[in-house]
Design an enzyme around this catalytic site. Structure first.
Site, PDB file in Angstrom:
ATOM      1  N   LYS A 154     -11.456  -3.329  -3.717  1.00 12.56           N
ATOM      2  CA  LYS A 154     -12.118  -2.281  -3.970  1.00 12.56           C
ATOM      3  C   LYS A 154     -11.050  -1.004  -4.532  1.00 12.56           C
ATOM      4  O   LYS A 154     -11.847   0.002  -4.989  1.00 12.56           O
ATOM      5  CB  LYS A 154     -12.624  -1.773  -2.513  1.00 12.56           C
ATOM      6  CG  LYS A 154     -13.608  -2.686  -1.756  1.00 12.56           C
ATOM      7  CD  LYS A 154     -14.082  -2.436  -0.572  1.00 12.56           C
ATOM      8  CE  LYS A 154     -13.085  -3.208   0.420  1.00 12.56           C
ATOM      9  NZ  LYS A 154     -13.610  -3.186   1.873  1.00 12.56           N
TER      10      LYS A 154
ATOM     11  N   LYS B  13       0.843  -1.362   0.110  1.00 11.26           N
ATOM     12  CA  LYS B  13       0.045  -0.135  -0.061  1.00 11.26           C
ATOM     13  C   LYS B  13       0.885   1.450   0.093  1.00 11.26           C
ATOM     14  O   LYS B  13       0.589   2.352  -0.761  1.00 11.26           O
ATOM     15  CB  LYS B  13      -0.981  -0.043   1.302  1.00 11.26           C
ATOM     16  CG  LYS B  13      -1.999  -1.074   0.933  1.00 11.26           C
ATOM     17  CD  LYS B  13      -3.196  -0.856   2.009  1.00 11.26           C
ATOM     18  CE  LYS B  13      -4.286  -1.638   1.561  1.00 11.26           C
ATOM     19  NZ  LYS B  13      -5.248  -2.359   2.852  1.00 11.26           N
TER      20      LYS B  13
ATOM     21  N   LYS C 168      -5.495  -9.808  -6.604  1.00 12.19           N
ATOM     22  CA  LYS C 168      -6.723 -10.084  -5.648  1.00 12.19           C
ATOM     23  C   LYS C 168      -7.773  -8.989  -6.303  1.00 12.19           C
ATOM     24  O   LYS C 168      -7.505  -7.900  -6.579  1.00 12.19           O
ATOM     25  CB  LYS C 168      -6.549 -10.043  -4.338  1.00 12.19           C
ATOM     26  CG  LYS C 168      -6.352  -8.870  -3.768  1.00 12.19           C
ATOM     27  CD  LYS C 168      -6.374  -8.842  -2.177  1.00 12.19           C
ATOM     28  CE  LYS C 168      -6.342  -7.579  -1.591  1.00 12.19           C
ATOM     29  NZ  LYS C 168      -6.222  -7.409  -0.232  1.00 12.19           N
TER      30      LYS C 168
HETATM   31  P1  TYM Z   1     -11.118  -5.561   4.054  1.00 14.93           P
HETATM   32  O1  TYM Z   1     -11.784  -4.421   4.627  1.00 14.93           O
HETATM   33  O2  TYM Z   1      -9.813  -5.237   2.977  1.00 14.93           O
HETATM   34  O3  TYM Z   1     -11.665  -6.790   3.826  1.00 14.93           O
HETATM   35  C1  TYM Z   1     -12.593  -7.182   4.474  1.00 14.93           C
HETATM   36  C2  TYM Z   1     -12.782  -8.642   4.491  1.00 14.93           C
HETATM   37  O4  TYM Z   1     -12.760  -9.155   3.097  1.00 14.93           O
HETATM   38  C3  TYM Z   1     -11.805 -10.170   2.742  1.00 14.93           C
HETATM   39  N1  TYM Z   1     -11.561  -9.967   1.296  1.00 14.93           N
HETATM   40  C4  TYM Z   1     -11.302 -10.766   0.443  1.00 14.93           C
HETATM   41  N2  TYM Z   1     -11.542 -12.421   0.663  1.00 14.93           N
HETATM   42  C5  TYM Z   1     -11.165 -13.157  -0.578  1.00 14.93           C
HETATM   43  N3  TYM Z   1     -10.925 -12.491  -1.855  1.00 14.93           N
HETATM   44  C6  TYM Z   1     -10.595 -11.059  -1.944  1.00 14.93           C
HETATM   45  N4  TYM Z   1     -10.349 -10.531  -3.144  1.00 14.93           N
HETATM   46  C7  TYM Z   1     -11.002 -10.422  -0.825  1.00 14.93           C
HETATM   47  N5  TYM Z   1     -10.897  -8.903  -0.463  1.00 14.93           N
HETATM   48  C8  TYM Z   1     -11.001  -8.850   0.677  1.00 14.93           C
HETATM   49  C9  TYM Z   1     -10.471  -9.740   3.657  1.00 14.93           C
HETATM   50  O5  TYM Z   1      -9.367 -10.900   3.617  1.00 14.93           O
HETATM   51  C10 TYM Z   1     -11.443  -9.401   4.860  1.00 14.93           C
HETATM   52  O6  TYM Z   1     -11.706 -10.268   5.643  1.00 14.93           O
HETATM   53  N6  TYM Z   1      -7.587  -5.255   7.952  1.00 14.93           N
HETATM   54  C11 TYM Z   1      -9.025  -5.834   7.425  1.00 14.93           C
HETATM   55  C12 TYM Z   1     -10.101  -5.189   8.279  1.00 14.93           C
HETATM   56  C13 TYM Z   1      -9.978  -5.164   9.860  1.00 14.93           C
HETATM   57  C14 TYM Z   1      -9.952  -6.518  10.519  1.00 14.93           C
HETATM   58  C15 TYM Z   1      -9.959  -6.207  11.999  1.00 14.93           C
HETATM   59  C16 TYM Z   1     -10.439  -8.000  10.094  1.00 14.93           C
HETATM   60  C17 TYM Z   1      -9.648  -4.425  10.701  1.00 14.93           C
HETATM   61  N7  TYM Z   1      -9.776  -4.934  11.853  1.00 14.93           N
HETATM   62  C18 TYM Z   1      -9.934  -7.215  12.839  1.00 14.93           C
HETATM   63  C19 TYM Z   1     -10.484  -8.780  11.201  1.00 14.93           C
HETATM   64  C20 TYM Z   1     -10.311  -8.582  12.536  1.00 14.93           C
HETATM   65  C21 TYM Z   1      -9.196  -5.263   5.935  1.00 14.93           C
HETATM   66  O7  TYM Z   1      -8.502  -4.544   5.606  1.00 14.93           O
HETATM   67  O8  TYM Z   1     -10.051  -5.895   5.683  1.00 14.93           O
END
Ligand code: TYM
Length: 329
Positions: free
Chosen positions: A198, A112, A195
């Site tokens: 968004k 990032k 991947k």
């Molecule tokens: P975020 O907002 O990027 O994504 C939310 C969830 O979606 C999953 N995900 C995917 N799974 C499969 N294929 C994809 N292309 C894909 N894109 C996204 C992510 O793995 C995630 O589970 N850091 C985290 C948010 C967070 C969090 C937490 C998660 C903050 N605090 C505590 C768990 C526990 C994030 O950026 O997810």
């Protein structure tokens, strides 16, 4: 109940199919057997969304998408991170027990921040520490996520252990990641090596939960493919075919092997038609429900306020106890 689940999603944009298949669908299923806490992590998103109106809009949209997907606020807690102070209170303490070297190894930060590391916000660097605080403030035992969060979860375990070692043996349980097999990593429709995300500049690379039937059909029709007859799972040599096959399997609740057997001698074009139909069939009801929810923001805000009060009631005493353990009076 088998334990306490915590997971989060950033309100950076709306929700895409990767979030849905990799995480949210699983969140919905887990409500039957776990105490579930789901969080819209706006404090994390502030590193990228720096416009108040956009942040508000995205937060509501993600809340609507989660409810429309089947998160049930009567059984689970759904809330917005910035409304519960425990997260940032604990994050500071955890910052002080986390060596910089651990954060330097995080691949998501490197990706990032890219070449402009010096300009990246400090918030992006300490992002995984806030993520650890999210989980540990509830003493969550399990964390359902997509594959891309694996490294952050390993770090959360290390941070929990670091706190426990210094201040109070066994204070935080070491949270277990739960990663879905069939759709742990949904890839871009335009490039099978990236991947689905968004933040990809091309909207054609992803299916959004807000896309209508026509948009879904067009995106799948135009998805990158190859010229081999029959659909097989071979991520090395056929990343795009393998990705579409995995999406099909996840949406249909079938194994990849079963879908591959069914489409062993089908043309790519025909497979895509079936996939588009399946996608529309599964996503249209969510889309309709979401629109209804977004038309009534007062109801959405009330659900989130109730969730925040319930989350606070769990996390506040745990973080108070952590403050006492480090000697804050
Ligand atoms: P975020 O907002 O990027 O994504 C939310 C969830 O979606 C999953 N995900 C995917 N799974 C499969 N294929 C994809 N292309 C894909 N894109 C996204 C992510 O793995 C995630 O589970 N850091 C985290 C948010 C967070 C969090 C937490 C998660 C903050 N605090 C505590 C768990 C526990 C994030 O950026 O997810």
């Amino acid at each position: 109940m088998q334990g306490r689940i915590f997971s989060g999603i950033q309100p950076t944009h709306g929700i895409q199919l990767g979030n849905y298949l990799g995480a949210i669908r699983n969140w919905v299923k887990l409500q039957d057997s776990f105490e579930c806490i789901y969080c819209i992590v706006d404090q994390h998103a502030l590193n990228t969304v720096q416009d108040a109106a956009e942040m508000r809009q995205n937060t509501r949209e993600v809340a609507a998408a989660l409810l429309a997907s089947g998160i049930d606020p009567a059984r689970s807690i759904l809330f917005v991170q910035s409304r519960v102070e425990a997260h940032s209170r604990l994050a500071w303490v955890l910052n002080c027990v986390t060596p910089m070297g651990w954060l330097n190894r995080m691949t998501q930060f490197k990706e990032k921040a890219g070449k402009h590391r010096e300009n990246a916000p400090v918030g992006l660097f300490v992002y995984p520490v806030l993520q650890a605080a999210d989980i540990l403030a509830y003493r969550a035992t399990h964390v359902p996520v997509g594959e891309d969060q694996k490294q952050h979860l390993e770090l959360s375990r290390d941070i929990a252990a670091s706190f426990n070692r210094r201040f109070a043996d066994g204070f935080f349980p070491l949270p277990e990641p739960m990663i879905q097999a069939e759709a742990a990593r949904v890839m871009s429709l335009r490039d099978g090596s990236k991947k689905m995300s968004k933040s990809d500049p091309s909207d054609m690379s992803r299916i959004n939960l807000t896309d209508d039937a026509d948009a879904i059909a067009t995106k799948i029709k135009k998805a990158k493919s190859d010229s081999i007859l029959g659909i097989t799972y071979d991520p090395e040599n056929r990343p795009e075919a393998s990705n579409l096959l995995s999406i099909f399997a996840a949406l249909a609740d079938q194994s990849r092997a079963a879908v591959a057997a069914e489409y062993a001698s089908t043309s790519f074009a025909q497979f895509k038609e079936h996939l588009a139909e399946l996608c529309v069939e599964k996503l249209a009801p969510i889309n309709a429900e979401m629109r209804g929810l977004l038309a009534n923001p007062t109801h959405l805000d009330a659900v989130l306020a109730d969730g925040a009060a319930r989350a606070d009631a769990i996390a506040r005493p745990i973080v108070d106890e952590a403050y006492a353990a480090v000697g804050f009076t």
